[in-house]
Design an enzyme around this catalytic site. Structure first.
Site, mmCIF file in Angstrom:
data_model
loop_
_atom_site.group_PDB
_atom_site.id
_atom_site.type_symbol
_atom_site.label_atom_id
_atom_site.label_comp_id
_atom_site.label_asym_id
_atom_site.label_seq_id
_atom_site.Cartn_x
_atom_site.Cartn_y
_atom_site.Cartn_z
ATOM 1 N N HIS A 52 30.105 47.182 17.221
ATOM 2 C CA HIS A 52 31.383 47.741 16.772
ATOM 3 C C HIS A 52 31.943 46.848 15.663
ATOM 4 C CE1 HIS A 52 32.716 44.977 20.125
ATOM 5 N NE2 HIS A 52 33.381 44.515 19.094
HETATM 6 P P1 TYD Z 1 33.676 45.275 24.109
HETATM 7 O O1 TYD Z 1 34.536 44.621 23.093
HETATM 8 O O2 TYD Z 1 33.211 46.674 23.822
HETATM 9 O O3 TYD Z 1 32.420 44.365 24.462
HETATM 10 P P2 TYD Z 1 31.156 43.884 23.600
HETATM 11 O O4 TYD Z 1 31.496 44.092 22.182
HETATM 12 O O5 TYD Z 1 30.966 42.465 23.907
HETATM 13 O O6 TYD Z 1 29.968 44.658 23.997
HETATM 14 O O7 TYD Z 1 34.457 45.252 25.497
HETATM 15 C C1 TYD Z 1 33.801 45.662 26.712
HETATM 16 C C2 TYD Z 1 34.900 46.139 27.656
HETATM 17 O O8 TYD Z 1 35.803 45.082 27.979
HETATM 18 C C3 TYD Z 1 35.734 47.270 27.077
HETATM 19 O O9 TYD Z 1 35.980 48.212 28.123
HETATM 20 C C4 TYD Z 1 37.044 46.607 26.697
HETATM 21 C C5 TYD Z 1 37.140 45.428 27.647
HETATM 22 N N1 TYD Z 1 37.816 44.260 27.033
HETATM 23 C C6 TYD Z 1 39.089 43.937 27.421
HETATM 24 O O10 TYD Z 1 39.712 44.599 28.284
HETATM 25 N N2 TYD Z 1 39.692 42.832 26.840
HETATM 26 C C7 TYD Z 1 39.057 42.083 25.908
HETATM 27 O O11 TYD Z 1 39.634 41.084 25.401
HETATM 28 C C8 TYD Z 1 37.735 42.459 25.499
HETATM 29 C C9 TYD Z 1 36.981 41.682 24.445
HETATM 30 C C10 TYD Z 1 37.146 43.553 26.090
#
Ligand code: TYD
Length: 138
Positions: A52
């Site tokens: 992303h």
């Molecule tokens: P995401 O940013 O999509 O993870 P990655 O990029 O590492 O694969 O986040 C995964 C899940 O965690 C998503 O449902 C959002 C949640 N999240 C939070 O609630 N707070 C945060 O600070 C972060 C980074 C993620």
């Protein structure tokens, strides 16, 4: 913002026979005020994280333990970084698509962020990110 704004930053390292120490100060070692910290751990071998971009968020990633790769893309060019030292980190500018792979076993990825979690700041679809990134360059 472009890929050239993203860079590896070497943090201070206090060598000590009792164990080394590294510190990070907001607005000094990273070019933003630190508002949030999160970390990835227990990552199964072969997993990929990220996938992303963020519209405004700035981030700084450190391999606290183990190693992994960070692949950055500004909608035009792509660059792969390998993180394997606790005193190095990568600054990720806004409008950068990123994914992480090649995690070693026991790897821990610490992320310092410039803002609270906000789903509205995410681009989760590469095509929409790419057109927004290209539009912002013209
Ligand atoms: P995401 O940013 O999509 O993870 P990655 O990029 O590492 O694969 O986040 C995964 C899940 O965690 C998503 O449902 C959002 C949640 N999240 C939070 O609630 N707070 C945060 O600070 C972060 C980074 C993620």
């Amino acid at each position: 913002m472009s890929l050239d704004d993203c860079r590896m930053i070497e943090l201070p390292k206090i060598h000590d026979q009792r164990g080394n120490l590294t510190f990070v100060e907001g607005d000094r070692h990273v070019p933003f005020d630190i508002k949030r910290v999160y970390y990835l751990y227990d990552v199964p071998g072969g997993s990929e994280r990220g996938g992303h971009a963020h519209g405004k968020l700035q981030q700084f990633m450190i391999a606290m333990s183990g190693s992994f790769d960070v692949v950055l893309n500004d909608g035009d060019r792509e660059r792969r970084f390998h993180l394997n030292r606790s005193y190095n980190g990568i600054y990720i500018a806004p409008m950068t698509w990123r994914y992480l792979d090649n995690f070693s076993s026991g790897a821990v990825c610490l992320v310092l962020a410039s803002a609270y979690y906000d789903e509205a700041d995410y681009y989760r679809d590469y095509a929409s990110f790419e057109s927004a990134a290209q539009a912002s360059r013209t």
